[in-house]
Design a protein around this motif. Structure first.
Motif, PDB file in Angstrom:
ATOM      1  N   TYR A  28      37.009  39.661  44.032  1.00  0.00           N
ATOM      2  CA  TYR A  28      38.043  40.847  43.883  1.00  0.00           C
ATOM      3  C   TYR A  28      37.712  41.278  42.488  1.00  0.00           C
ATOM      4  CZ  TYR A  28      42.363  43.125  42.843  1.00  0.00           C
ATOM      5  OH  TYR A  28      43.290  44.196  42.600  1.00  0.00           O
ATOM      6  N   CYS A  29      37.634  40.545  41.420  1.00  0.00           N
ATOM      7  CA  CYS A  29      37.328  41.086  39.896  1.00  0.00           C
ATOM      8  C   CYS A  29      36.058  41.511  39.900  1.00  0.00           C
ATOM      9  CB  CYS A  29      37.432  39.808  39.061  1.00  0.00           C
ATOM     10  SG  CYS A  29      39.077  39.119  38.798  1.00  0.00           S
ATOM     11  N   LYS A  30      35.033  41.139  40.604  1.00  0.00           N
ATOM     12  CA  LYS A  30      33.775  42.056  40.693  1.00  0.00           C
ATOM     13  C   LYS A  30      33.648  43.391  41.187  1.00  0.00           C
ATOM     14  CE  LYS A  30      30.772  38.074  40.381  1.00  0.00           C
ATOM     15  NZ  LYS A  30      29.614  37.242  40.675  1.00  0.00           N
ATOM     16  N   ARG A  31      34.314  43.561  42.157  1.00  0.00           N
ATOM     17  CA  ARG A  31      34.980  44.773  43.169  1.00  0.00           C
ATOM     18  C   ARG A  31      35.592  45.559  42.179  1.00  0.00           C
ATOM     19  NH1 ARG A  31      36.172  43.207  49.296  1.00  0.00           N
ATOM     20  NH2 ARG A  31      33.950  42.163  49.650  1.00  0.00           N
ATOM     21  N   GLY A  34      33.546  47.104  39.605  1.00  0.00           N
ATOM     22  CA  GLY A  34      32.220  47.665  40.045  1.00  0.00           C
ATOM     23  C   GLY A  34      31.131  46.947  39.606  1.00  0.00           C
ATOM     24  N   LEU A  35      31.071  45.629  39.548  1.00  0.00           N
ATOM     25  CA  LEU A  35      30.002  44.706  39.203  1.00  0.00           C
ATOM     26  C   LEU A  35      29.179  44.323  40.287  1.00  0.00           C
ATOM     27  CD1 LEU A  35      32.008  42.632  36.590  1.00  0.00           C
ATOM     28  CD2 LEU A  35      30.439  44.577  36.157  1.00  0.00           C
ATOM     29  N   ASN A  36      27.930  44.268  39.870  1.00  0.00           N
ATOM     30  CA  ASN A  36      26.968  43.684  40.990  1.00  0.00           C
ATOM     31  C   ASN A  36      27.188  42.264  41.363  1.00  0.00           C
ATOM     32  OD1 ASN A  36      24.718  43.221  42.873  1.00  0.00           O
ATOM     33  ND2 ASN A  36      23.369  43.716  41.174  1.00  0.00           N
ATOM     34  N   LYS A  37      27.035  41.472  42.705  1.00  0.00           N
ATOM     35  CA  LYS A  37      27.435  40.246  42.906  1.00  0.00           C
ATOM     36  C   LYS A  37      26.558  39.211  41.939  1.00  0.00           C
ATOM     37  CE  LYS A  37      28.858  40.792  47.687  1.00  0.00           C
ATOM     38  NZ  LYS A  37      28.781  40.202  49.021  1.00  0.00           N
ATOM     39  N   SER A  38      25.634  39.708  41.371  1.00  0.00           N
ATOM     40  CA  SER A  38      24.527  38.659  40.617  1.00  0.00           C
ATOM     41  C   SER A  38      25.002  38.656  39.286  1.00  0.00           C
ATOM     42  CB  SER A  38      23.202  39.011  40.715  1.00  0.00           C
ATOM     43  OG  SER A  38      23.048  40.422  39.729  1.00  0.00           O
ATOM     44  N   VAL A  39      26.132  39.196  38.917  1.00  0.00           N
ATOM     45  CA  VAL A  39      26.737  39.151  37.537  1.00  0.00           C
ATOM     46  C   VAL A  39      27.610  37.829  37.367  1.00  0.00           C
ATOM     47  CG1 VAL A  39      28.557  40.123  35.887  1.00  0.00           C
ATOM     48  CG2 VAL A  39      27.075  41.720  37.304  1.00  0.00           C
ATOM     49  N   SER A  40      27.600  37.159  36.399  1.00  0.00           N
ATOM     50  CA  SER A  40      28.047  36.114  35.926  1.00  0.00           C
ATOM     51  C   SER A  40      29.585  36.016  36.266  1.00  0.00           C
ATOM     52  CB  SER A  40      27.979  35.425  34.565  1.00  0.00           C
ATOM     53  OG  SER A  40      28.689  34.303  34.190  1.00  0.00           O
ATOM     54  N   ASN A  41      30.071  34.803  37.065  1.00  0.00           N
ATOM     55  CA  ASN A  41      31.308  34.895  37.406  1.00  0.00           C
ATOM     56  C   ASN A  41      32.357  34.819  36.039  1.00  0.00           C
ATOM     57  OD1 ASN A  41      30.457  34.731  39.843  1.00  0.00           O
ATOM     58  ND2 ASN A  41      31.010  32.499  40.238  1.00  0.00           N
ATOM     59  N   ALA A  42      31.963  34.251  35.000  1.00  0.00           N
ATOM     60  CA  ALA A  42      32.844  34.026  33.826  1.00  0.00           C
ATOM     61  C   ALA A  42      32.922  35.557  32.938  1.00  0.00           C
ATOM     62  CB  ALA A  42      31.937  33.095  32.771  1.00  0.00           C
ATOM     63  N   GLU A  47      36.001  40.544  31.943  1.00  0.00           N
ATOM     64  CA  GLU A  47      36.224  41.857  32.032  1.00  0.00           C
ATOM     65  C   GLU A  47      37.569  42.209  32.628  1.00  0.00           C
ATOM     66  OE1 GLU A  47      34.299  44.859  31.260  1.00  0.00           O
ATOM     67  OE2 GLU A  47      33.331  43.304  30.173  1.00  0.00           O
ATOM     68  N   CYS A  48      38.060  41.653  33.345  1.00  0.00           N
ATOM     69  CA  CYS A  48      39.571  41.892  33.997  1.00  0.00           C
ATOM     70  C   CYS A  48      40.556  41.090  33.129  1.00  0.00           C
ATOM     71  CB  CYS A  48      39.446  41.292  35.370  1.00  0.00           C
ATOM     72  SG  CYS A  48      38.579  42.207  36.509  1.00  0.00           S
ATOM     73  N   GLY A  49      40.055  40.246  32.306  1.00  0.00           N
ATOM     74  CA  GLY A  49      41.236  39.701  31.315  1.00  0.00           C
ATOM     75  C   GLY A  49      41.804  38.538  32.110  1.00  0.00           C
ATOM     76  N   ARG A  50      41.143  37.746  32.917  1.00  0.00           N
ATOM     77  CA  ARG A  50      41.826  36.743  33.906  1.00  0.00           C
ATOM     78  C   ARG A  50      41.101  35.313  33.329  1.00  0.00           C
ATOM     79  NH1 ARG A  50      45.780  38.794  37.184  1.00  0.00           N
ATOM     80  NH2 ARG A  50      45.372  36.725  37.992  1.00  0.00           N
ATOM     81  N   LEU A  51      42.081  34.389  33.726  1.00  0.00           N
ATOM     82  CA  LEU A  51      41.418  32.899  33.769  1.00  0.00           C
ATOM     83  C   LEU A  51      41.116  32.441  35.061  1.00  0.00           C
ATOM     84  CD1 LEU A  51      44.160  31.682  31.248  1.00  0.00           C
ATOM     85  CD2 LEU A  51      41.955  31.970  30.638  1.00  0.00           C
ATOM     86  N   PRO A  52      40.639  31.589  35.243  1.00  0.00           N
ATOM     87  CA  PRO A  52      40.296  31.082  36.684  1.00  0.00           C
ATOM     88  C   PRO A  52      41.560  30.459  37.104  1.00  0.00           C
ATOM     89  CG  PRO A  52      38.826  29.939  35.024  1.00  0.00           C
ATOM     90  CD  PRO A  52      39.575  30.630  34.319  1.00  0.00           C
TER      91      PRO A  52
END
Length: 64
Positions: A28-31, A34-42, A47-52
């Motif tokens: 959800y954060c990647k979408r 607008g990030l690619n799926k290969s971008v690091s999860n962290a 970028e969204c200002g979220r914690l796991p």
């Protein structure tokens, strides 16, 4: 946002790590950004200002 839905009844199931829920949150954060799926999860979470989500649902479990 998406956190209340994904952490519903976390007091009951929050004692175990839920990888499927973390995956939904990260995708959800990647979408959203607008990030690619290969971008690091962290990076996507920062970028969204979220914690796991395990931080949220573990906190709910302890508070319960």
């Amino acid at each position: 946002m998406i956190t209340p839905i994904l952490c519903y009844s976390a007091e009951i199931w929050g004692f175990q790590y839920a990888e499927c829920i973390e995956r939904v949150h990260i995708n959800y954060c990647k979408r959203l950004c607008g990030l690619n799926k290969s971008v690091s999860n962290a990076f996507a979470l920062s970028e969204c200002g979220r914690l796991p989500l395990y931080v949220t649902y573990t906190g709910k479990l302890i508070a319960y």
